[in-house]
Design a protein around this motif. Structure first.
Motif, PDB file in Angstrom:
ATOM      1  N   VAL A 151       0.848  -1.199   0.000  1.00  0.00           N
ATOM      2  CA  VAL A 151       0.000   0.000   0.000  1.00  0.00           C
ATOM      3  C   VAL A 151       0.879   1.244   0.000  1.00  0.00           C
ATOM      4  N   VAL A 152       0.498   2.215  -0.795  1.00  0.00           N
ATOM      5  CA  VAL A 152       1.140   3.525  -0.806  1.00  0.00           C
ATOM      6  C   VAL A 152       0.084   4.568  -0.475  1.00  0.00           C
ATOM      7  N   GLU A 153       0.410   5.468   0.447  1.00  0.00           N
ATOM      8  CA  GLU A 153      -0.469   6.601   0.737  1.00  0.00           C
ATOM      9  C   GLU A 153      -0.105   7.712  -0.239  1.00  0.00           C
ATOM     10  N   LEU A 154      -0.965   7.932  -1.204  1.00  0.00           N
ATOM     11  CA  LEU A 154      -0.636   8.758  -2.353  1.00  0.00           C
ATOM     12  C   LEU A 154      -0.585  10.249  -1.993  1.00  0.00           C
ATOM     13  N   PRO A 155       0.558  10.899  -2.179  1.00  0.00           N
ATOM     14  CA  PRO A 155       0.617  12.360  -1.982  1.00  0.00           C
ATOM     15  C   PRO A 155      -0.227  13.077  -3.033  1.00  0.00           C
ATOM     16  N   HIS A 156      -0.644  14.300  -2.724  1.00  0.00           N
ATOM     17  CA  HIS A 156      -1.470  15.049  -3.677  1.00  0.00           C
ATOM     18  C   HIS A 156      -0.650  15.535  -4.868  1.00  0.00           C
ATOM     19  N   ASP A 157       0.599  15.833  -4.657  1.00  0.00           N
ATOM     20  CA  ASP A 157       1.453  16.289  -5.749  1.00  0.00           C
ATOM     21  C   ASP A 157       1.771  15.119  -6.675  1.00  0.00           C
ATOM     22  N   ALA A 158       1.535  15.300  -7.989  1.00  0.00           N
ATOM     23  CA  ALA A 158       1.684  14.214  -8.951  1.00  0.00           C
ATOM     24  C   ALA A 158       3.099  13.659  -8.985  1.00  0.00           C
ATOM     25  N   SER A 159       4.103  14.535  -8.983  1.00  0.00           N
ATOM     26  CA  SER A 159       5.482  14.061  -9.054  1.00  0.00           C
ATOM     27  C   SER A 159       5.859  13.297  -7.786  1.00  0.00           C
ATOM     28  N   GLN A 160       5.370  13.752  -6.635  1.00  0.00           N
ATOM     29  CA  GLN A 160       5.634  13.042  -5.384  1.00  0.00           C
ATOM     30  C   GLN A 160       4.904  11.695  -5.349  1.00  0.00           C
ATOM     31  N   ALA A 161       3.707  11.654  -5.937  1.00  0.00           N
ATOM     32  CA  ALA A 161       2.960  10.398  -6.006  1.00  0.00           C
ATOM     33  C   ALA A 161       3.716   9.376  -6.839  1.00  0.00           C
TER      34      ALA A 161
END
Length: 359
Positions: free
Chosen positions: A59-69
């Protein structure tokens, strides 16, 4: 074939899961919510412990920033897991998020998770398919506030699985599932059923995995080459006089409004002579589910068609030898009822009977 996924939070739990025969080991921190991520160090330990014996997801907790995701997903994939899961953000920029992750799909098998208790939009499925996602799971966000089936009816779950399959997406169902839910969901043929709480001591998802709990669920989701259950006598499991509003009728005046229809089902079911627990029980829920699945398919003209479809659905369960279905329309000529009674048998049972009797 439906696979069993078990969520684990340590290499010790991963070993327990593998020893008990689970198909997919899922790295997730159940102490941090529905999709809490484990540290990458712990994920790497689990991957090393599994040593390719089973596929592993994280599981990954997806950051809001696309590049960080993208960076977070790539970091998880670098641990050696086979799948990366994350909650799909149902936000106005959903298209942009999915498009930004599409370049990862040729290298990383991405699984998007939708939450049944948060009003998921299934129109996101074609978007995921076009981007190249591997699969999609339907789960619950608020544990302790109801199982998956408390939030979504079995007919809608069947539609979710069918839509995912038609789009080439692997489908998964999870969300505080318990042992009695297994036969009800297996008939829908999802690719994966996911569990945590049902596998733990006292059913508490924050406690350690219980080998007995894992084995119970494992044996309810039979693998293709598993030994066949041992059956003894035949029991009758029934639902009688269930009245539901139904969109039915061949005449024009019958369209556009629902009529009361009474259902009765009597199933001849082989009794499992194994353990005295859910492994040996054939629940009447699977019969009421059969009715609901048929009703969710839309307008049906004939009671005969409705009865046939209900019988077909019940006979999907391998322990059912034969089924009798009665469907009665109550509003055509009250106080009388009109309808049909049918009996259908599983084909191989009929053949075996003929072979024994010489018929």
């Amino acid at each position: 074939m439906t696979l069993m996924l078990a969520s684990v939070l340590s290499s010790a739990e991963a070993d327990t899961a593998v020893d008990c025969g689970v198909d997919i080991v899922d790295c997730k921190d159940a102490r941090r919510g529905a999709l809490g991520a484990l540290s990458l160090d712990e994920v790497a330990k689990i991957v090393a412990s599994i040593a390719k014996r089973r596929p592993v997801s994280a599981v990954v907790e997806l950051p809001h920033d696309a590049s960080q995701a993208r960076a977070a997903i790539e970091a998880a994939a670098a641990t050696g897991v086979d799948f990366v899961k994350f909650a799909l953000p149902m936000t106005p920029d959903l298209h942009e998020v999915v498009d930004s992750l599409a370049p990862l799909c040729p290298r990383i098998r991405l699984v998007a998770v939708l939450f049944a208790d948060l009003g998921p939009d299934l129109e996101a499925l074609p978007l995921l398919a076009r981007a190249g996602f591997h699969g999609v799971m339907l789960d619950t966000a608020h544990k302790g506030k109801g199982r998956l089936l408390d939030h979504v009816g079995v007919g809608a779950l069947g539609d979710f699985v069918s839509r995912a399959r038609a789009l080439g997406l692997s489908s998964g169902l999870a969300g505080s599932l318990e042992a009695p839910d297994v036969p009800r969901l297996l008939v829908l043929a999802p690719d994966v059923l996911g569990f945590r709480g049902a596998l733990c001591e006292t059913g508490d998802r924050q406690r350690a995995l219980s080998p007995a709990g894992v084995k119970l669920i494992r044996e309810m989701i039979r693998r293709p080459h598993a030994p066949a259950p041992r059956y003894a006598e035949v029991d009758h499991v029934f639902v009688r006089d269930l009245v539901m509003p139904v969109d039915i009728g061949a005449y024009g005046f019958e369209r556009g409004h629902k009529q009361r229809v009474r259902f009765s089902i009597d199933a001849e079911v082989f009794r499992d002579i194994g353990p005295d627990d859910m492994r040996g029980v054939f629940s009447y829920d699977v019969m009421t589910d059969a009715i609901r699945i048929v009703l969710d398919s839309g307008h049906i003209e004939l009671v005969e068609t409705m009865a046939e479809r209900v019988a077909e659905s019940v006979l999907l369960h391998e322990r059912v030898r034969a089924v009798e279905v009665v469907v009665e329309k109550l509003d055509v000529a009250p106080p009388a009822s009109v309808g049909v009674r049918i009996r259908r048998e599983r084909a191989h049972h009929t053949s075996a009977l003929h072979a024994k009797t010489g018929a």
